[in-house]
Design a protein around this motif. Sequence first.
Motif, short mmCIF file in Angstrom:
data_model
loop_
_atom_site.label_atom_id
_atom_site.label_comp_id
_atom_site.label_asym_id
_atom_site.label_seq_id
_atom_site.Cartn_x
_atom_site.Cartn_y
_atom_site.Cartn_z
N SER A 55 -0.04 10.21 -4.83
CA SER A 55 -1.39 9.59 -4.81
C SER A 55 -2.42 10.35 -5.41
O SER A 55 -3.26 9.56 -6.27
CB SER A 55 -1.98 9.50 -3.20
N HIS A 56 -2.39 11.81 -5.37
CA HIS A 56 -3.60 12.25 -6.17
C HIS A 56 -3.20 12.91 -7.51
O HIS A 56 -3.87 13.51 -8.08
CB HIS A 56 -4.01 13.35 -5.38
N ASP A 63 4.85 11.90 -2.80
CA ASP A 63 3.56 11.42 -2.56
C ASP A 63 2.80 11.65 -3.77
O ASP A 63 2.41 12.64 -3.96
CB ASP A 63 2.84 11.23 -1.45
N SER A 92 0.97 -1.19 0.04
CA SER A 92 0.09 0.08 -0.07
C SER A 92 1.02 1.27 0.08
O SER A 92 2.05 1.19 0.30
CB SER A 92 -0.88 -0.09 1.43
N THR A 93 0.06 2.47 -0.13
CA THR A 93 1.05 3.48 -0.01
C THR A 93 1.78 3.92 1.05
O THR A 93 2.81 4.25 1.17
CB THR A 93 0.35 4.66 -0.56
N SER A 94 1.08 3.51 2.14
CA SER A 94 1.35 3.78 3.56
C SER A 94 2.73 2.82 3.77
O SER A 94 3.87 3.52 4.47
CB SER A 94 0.28 3.24 4.72
N TYR A 130 -5.75 3.13 -6.79
CA TYR A 130 -6.91 3.09 -7.03
C TYR A 130 -7.88 4.53 -6.87
O TYR A 130 -8.90 4.56 -6.89
CB TYR A 130 -7.60 2.48 -5.42
N LYS A 131 -7.06 5.61 -7.01
CA LYS A 131 -7.78 6.76 -7.23
C LYS A 131 -7.96 7.12 -8.76
O LYS A 131 -8.56 6.36 -9.25
CB LYS A 131 -6.67 7.78 -6.47
N THR A 139 3.27 15.73 -0.46
CA THR A 139 2.35 15.12 -1.40
C THR A 139 2.10 16.36 -2.49
O THR A 139 1.85 17.32 -2.20
CB THR A 139 1.05 14.75 -0.69
N THR A 183 -2.21 9.96 6.64
CA THR A 183 -1.36 8.75 6.64
C THR A 183 0.14 8.83 6.45
O THR A 183 1.05 8.40 7.24
CB THR A 183 -1.84 7.38 5.92
N ASP A 184 0.40 9.72 5.47
CA ASP A 184 1.76 10.06 5.43
C ASP A 184 2.56 10.69 6.79
O ASP A 184 3.66 10.47 6.97
CB ASP A 184 1.95 11.18 4.42
N PHE A 239 -1.21 14.59 4.00
CA PHE A 239 -2.28 13.43 4.05
C PHE A 239 -1.92 12.87 5.21
O PHE A 239 -0.77 12.51 5.61
CB PHE A 239 -2.17 12.56 2.83
N CYS A 299 -0.61 5.81 -5.48
CA CYS A 299 -1.60 5.20 -5.27
C CYS A 299 -2.39 4.58 -6.28
O CYS A 299 -2.19 5.21 -7.38
CB CYS A 299 -2.70 5.92 -4.34
#
Length: 416
Positions: free
Chosen positions: A203-204, A201, A103-105, A226-227, A172, A134-135, A132, A224
Motif C-alpha cells: 500500500s505505501h 502489502d 479494497s486492500t482489506s 488511492y495513496k 507491509t 487493518t492488516d 498497519f 492500495c
Amino acid sequence: MTGLAGGPLTRERCAALDATDPLASLRDRFQVPDDVVYLDGNSLGAPPRAAADTVRHLLDEEWGRGLIRSWNEAGWIDAPRRIGDKLGRLIGAAPGQVVVSDSTSVNLFKLLTAALRARPGRRVILSERDNFPTDLYVAEGVARGMDAVLRIVDRGELEGAIDESVAVLMLTHVDYRTGFMHDMGSLTEVAHAGGVVALWDLSHSVAAVPLAVDEWGVDLAVGCGYKHLCGGPGAPAHLYVASRLQEEMRSSIQGWMGHADTFGFEAEYRPAPGVLRHLCGTPPMLAMAALEAAVDLFGSIDTAEVRRKSVALGDLLIRLVDERLAGRGLVVASPRDGACRGSQVSLSHPQGYRVMRALIDRGVIGDFRPPDLMRFGLVPLYVRHVDIWDAVEVLREVIDGELWRDLAYAVRATVT
Ligand SMILES: *Cc1c(COP(=O)(O)O)cnc(C)c1O
C-alpha cells in the motif's frame, strides 16, 4: 545529495534544483491548488488531470450512449485484468498475475484465507507489531474463522519466529508511521527457506518505490490505489498471485466474476483460471476509470527518476530540520538512510497533533499518527524542492511562535 553539497541551504538553491528537475513538468499533469503545500500524498494522492477526462468519457459516452453494451464494447468487463496487467508493470509483475478489485482489506482477507487453505498442516499467520492496523484486524478475524493463530512479534524477531507451524508471513513493505522499508527480497527468501508463503502489502510502496515482485520471488501481494498511485478516494485496490501458485490458491469469496464462466449462470461454482478467480463482484467502473488514468500516467514515466527525486526530497527535508529546526524537540522518526526509507518523512514532537493542525491551517498539509508523529508524504511528481523549504519554514513559525497553543487545536478532531 546532488546539487546541495556544501554551504547552507537557501530557498534559492531549492528553486534552482526545481529549475533543472527532469520531472518538473509532471506537476501540470495533476490538480494541486497553488495555495497549499500538499504533503499527504501517502494518504490520498492528488488527482491526475486525465482522471477528469476518463471519468467524463465514461459518463457521457460509455455509460450515457453505450449503456449496457459498454460491458463488452468499452471493455468494462476486462477492466480488472487490463488495469491489473498495467499496474503489474509498476510492481515488477509479468502479465496475468495482478487484478484490480475490492479494497486492500478485502483482498488481504481473500489471499490470507487462500494461503492458509493451501498449507493445511500449518496454522500460524506471522506478522509484526507495527503492521498497519487493518492488516492485523483482518488477520485476526481470518485466524478466528479458520482455526488458526495470528502471531505478532517485534520487527527484529521476525526471522527467528519462522518455524514449521507458520503458514504465511504477512508484512507491509513500507511502514505507514515511519516510512521504514523492509528488504522484501531477503525476507521472502527467509520465508521460503522455512516453507512459508510470503504475503506483502504494497500500500505505501506502489508508485512510490521500485518494486520487483517477480524477481524477489514474492508469492502473494495486495496494494492500495488511492495513496501514491493517485487513483482517487477509495480507489479499487489490487492483488498479486505469482503464476506458480495460482492453481493452488482458491478464493473464499466465490463470486460470479471469479467463475470460470461468468455468464454461463451455472448452478455450481468453478474457479476461473489463474488470478481471475480472486475477483468476486462487479467492478465499480466510475472508480476504475479514474484509477486507469493514474496507472497510465505512472506507466509513462521513468520510475528510477521518481525514486531518485523522492529520496532527494526526503534528504532535503531531514537536512532542513537538522539545520533550521535544531533544539526544538523535533525528532526525525524515519530512517535517515534513503535506501531503507519509503517516500515519506515522519517527525515526532510532543505536541505533534496540535502542530499538524496549525500547519494544515497555514496551508501545509501533512497528517498525524498517534502517539506523536507528523507525517510528510513526498510524491515527486508534484512536490517541488521549494515546497519542502516552505513547509519547514511554516513549521518553524508554528513552533517558535507557539501557534499550536491555539485552543482550537487542543480538541481532537479527525485529521486527514
Ligand atoms: C492504506 C492501507 C490499507 C488500506 O486498506 P483499505 O481496505 O483500502 O481501507 C491497508 N493496508 C495498508 C498497509 C495501508 O497502508
